[in-house]
Structures are given as C-alpha cells and as structure tokens.
Design a protein around this motif. Sequence first.
Motif, mmCIF file in Angstrom:
data_model
loop_
_atom_site.group_PDB
_atom_site.id
_atom_site.type_symbol
_atom_site.label_atom_id
_atom_site.label_comp_id
_atom_site.label_asym_id
_atom_site.label_seq_id
_atom_site.Cartn_x
_atom_site.Cartn_y
_atom_site.Cartn_z
ATOM 1 N N SER A 74 -55.505 32.203 -52.889
ATOM 2 C CA SER A 74 -56.582 31.275 -52.583
ATOM 3 C C SER A 74 -56.043 29.847 -52.564
ATOM 4 O O SER A 74 -55.043 29.534 -53.220
ATOM 5 C CB SER A 74 -57.712 31.380 -53.619
ATOM 6 O OG SER A 74 -58.311 32.654 -53.592
ATOM 7 N N GLY A 75 -56.710 29.007 -51.805
ATOM 8 C CA GLY A 75 -56.350 27.600 -51.739
ATOM 9 C C GLY A 75 -57.578 26.759 -51.485
ATOM 10 O O GLY A 75 -58.649 27.271 -51.124
ATOM 11 N N THR A 76 -57.457 25.481 -51.702
ATOM 12 C CA THR A 76 -58.574 24.560 -51.466
ATOM 13 C C THR A 76 -58.073 23.357 -50.673
ATOM 14 O O THR A 76 -56.886 23.033 -50.689
ATOM 15 C CB THR A 76 -59.197 24.073 -52.781
ATOM 16 O OG1 THR A 76 -58.205 23.385 -53.562
ATOM 17 C CG2 THR A 76 -59.766 25.229 -53.582
ATOM 18 N N VAL A 77 -59.002 22.720 -49.996
ATOM 19 C CA VAL A 77 -58.676 21.502 -49.258
ATOM 20 C C VAL A 77 -59.919 20.623 -49.225
ATOM 21 O O VAL A 77 -61.053 21.123 -49.159
ATOM 22 C CB VAL A 77 -58.196 21.827 -47.832
ATOM 23 C CG1 VAL A 77 -59.289 22.489 -47.005
ATOM 24 C CG2 VAL A 77 -57.710 20.568 -47.128
ATOM 25 N N SER A 78 -59.714 19.318 -49.310
ATOM 26 C CA SER A 78 -60.787 18.342 -49.143
ATOM 27 C C SER A 78 -60.426 17.458 -47.958
ATOM 28 O O SER A 78 -59.325 16.906 -47.907
ATOM 29 C CB SER A 78 -60.963 17.486 -50.400
ATOM 30 O OG SER A 78 -61.396 18.267 -51.489
ATOM 31 N N ILE A 79 -61.333 17.347 -46.998
ATOM 32 C CA ILE A 79 -61.080 16.528 -45.822
ATOM 33 C C ILE A 79 -62.197 15.507 -45.669
ATOM 34 O O ILE A 79 -63.362 15.787 -45.955
ATOM 35 C CB ILE A 79 -60.954 17.377 -44.549
ATOM 36 C CG1 ILE A 79 -62.214 18.216 -44.325
ATOM 37 C CG2 ILE A 79 -59.724 18.271 -44.601
ATOM 38 C CD1 ILE A 79 -62.212 18.956 -43.009
ATOM 39 N N THR A 80 -61.818 14.316 -45.256
ATOM 40 C CA THR A 80 -62.784 13.263 -44.978
ATOM 41 C C THR A 80 -62.944 13.147 -43.470
ATOM 42 O O THR A 80 -61.953 13.168 -42.726
ATOM 43 C CB THR A 80 -62.324 11.927 -45.565
ATOM 44 O OG1 THR A 80 -62.173 12.065 -46.976
ATOM 45 C CG2 THR A 80 -63.347 10.829 -45.291
#
Length: 369
Positions: A74-80
Amino acid sequence: AAAEAARPELAGPGRLALFNQGLPGPVLRVKKGGTLNVALANGLKEDVALTWHGLRGPSASAAVASAPVAGGKSGTVSITAPDAGTFWYHAANPALARRALAGALVVEEPGPALYGADHVLFIQSFPPETGMPIFPVNGAISPTFQGPADGRARLRFINATTLFLKLRVRGPAAYVIAVDGQPAEPFELKEGRLQLPPGGRADVAATLDDADVSIVELETTQDPIRLAVIAPVGPAGTAPDGPPPALPPNALPKEIPLQNAARFDVPIGETAAGPPVVGSVKAGRVVVLTLSNTMEAPVSVHIQGTPVRLLDGMDDGWKPWWHDTVPVAPKSTVRVAFLADSPGRWPIIAQRVGDGAVVASRAYEVTPG
C-alpha cells in the motif's frame, strides 16, 4: 481545505484490473487549490504507479507515478490541484491502463456550482470476443443523465480509449467551455460535432429543451453508437440563448514570447532514436517542442507538467486553446510552446492511436531558476 481522502483499491478479476471493484475508478473531486489524499492498496502481482493526466505544478511530480506501489503493498499520496478543470488518473503502465485502471479527477471552481447539472462522461472501449467494440460511459451502456429543462448541463467528456473519438451532441445547442481541463472562450459546436484524441477532454455546455432529450452519439463508418442520453427534468422555462459565460481562468500565461525559446526535437516512431531527456531549461524559460511523427499511423502525445499551445506553421501565433494531449497525424510534424515554470523531469509519452502502443517515451527537464 483538504478534500476527503479517496481510497482506490486494486483487484484483478478476469481480464480487467479495477479500482474499488468498479468500472471506471471512482470520480475523485477536490476544490481548486485544495489537497487530495489518496491511499492506494495494490492487490495485483505487478507494481502499479499512477499518472495524474493534465495535473500541473510541483504536486504532479510528487504523485504516485514517481513511487510505484509494489504488488501486495500500500502507498499514499497527497496532491494539490492548482487548476480547476476536468482531468483523469490512470496506471502509468499503458497495458494496465487498458485493463481499466483509470478514473476521473474533477477539480471544482471555488464557490457554488456554475451549472444546475454537472456530469462526467468517462468513455472507455473494450473489444468483445466478436463484433464491434463496446463503449461504456461511466461503466454503463448508453446511460441516462438529467439536466434542467430549458437550461444547460455541463458535460465533462473524457476519452479514456486508445481511439480517436468523433462525438456528436444532438440537441438545441452545445458549446465547448474547456479543452483538456483549461477554460476556453466558449464556442458553439458545428452540428454538435466534437473530436477527441486518446486522453483528450472537453467540457461542453449542452442546452436542453423540455420537449425532448439530448443524445450523445459516437460517429462511426457504420451507424452511430448511442453513448448517453441527457433528459430534461424540472419546470420548463426560457431556454438560454447564445454562448454561456466563460469559466473562471486558471493562472496560465497570457503571452508566450518565442524569440528566445529553447527548442527541442521529439522524434516519434517505433524505431525513432533519441536521448531520454530531450533538453533542460531553467524555470521561467519558454520551450518549443517539435513533435515529429515518422509513422504511417496517427499518435496521441501526452505532455506532462504543463499545458501547451499548438503553434501555427510560421511561429506567427497559436491555436486559442491549451492542450496537454496533442494529436499528430501520420508522417506529420506539430510544434507546441509552453512556459516551463515547474522544476522537475516531465515525461513526454506518445501512443499510437488504435492499440495504444508507446512509440516514444522522452522527457524534458526544468531546473530551479
């Protein structure tokens, strides 16, 4: 404010791989300037990275595409999201993207909704065992959407196929209000016809009539295929006349001076040779890319990191729309220009129309100014 986290999960029943067991993946929504938090649980055996198609700015280079999630991990990402508009996400591996790992990313304008109805039409295609391909819209065959009677509905068309789509909106009037996610001066579609290359998008303001439905068709060499129906609902009134108001602009340059532009060649073809990085510039410089298709087949070129302008033949102007997905005809050359303002190494991916084969994989580099 941060958007509510979306949680795509991967699974692979049969020949497809799906996000959240759905076709297509979930529509991810965030307000302009907001942050989207995504958790990716990879249930496949192979690694999966995502491409945020059309997303501009530093956040795009920090997306999952730069850090693939291994099978079973699993992985996570935050994008603006700096720009309001219609974008989409898909597996960076084209073979996985064709297996349906794709979905819509909608970045909403600040404030209240601009239209009484706002619909994503995410168009995919899958070859059946025999006969013509099927073209589901949002995973359904010829779905029905609703819009205000004697009003307008915003239709966000996304071409997630490997084909060049010739669409037609049969109704009182239809105006393009955005191309590849970026606002455009509204213009009426002649006879309701719209063409989208693979990966391309267009936002259309469709005028409705309380007396009848509007129909979205895919024109083919045989009979047209009905893709969707837009049904008017609610009290009848006076239909709007003339073009709709322009969408609020995003922060893109009004001018692109070409006199001192850096110019890089991007050869396209199954055997086209060339360096992985076509060139490097400091942030703030204008870049002109020459996209040279040496093949007998058309290609669709996705330029990541920033939208571009299509140049006229003699460098004396450009087309009046921004693009991040550029079609190049067989044995043809197209030139595009943009202001390189986001440091990073940005991919340039050319795919053959029809089968989606990657026929060029290059990049341009932007260093801090």
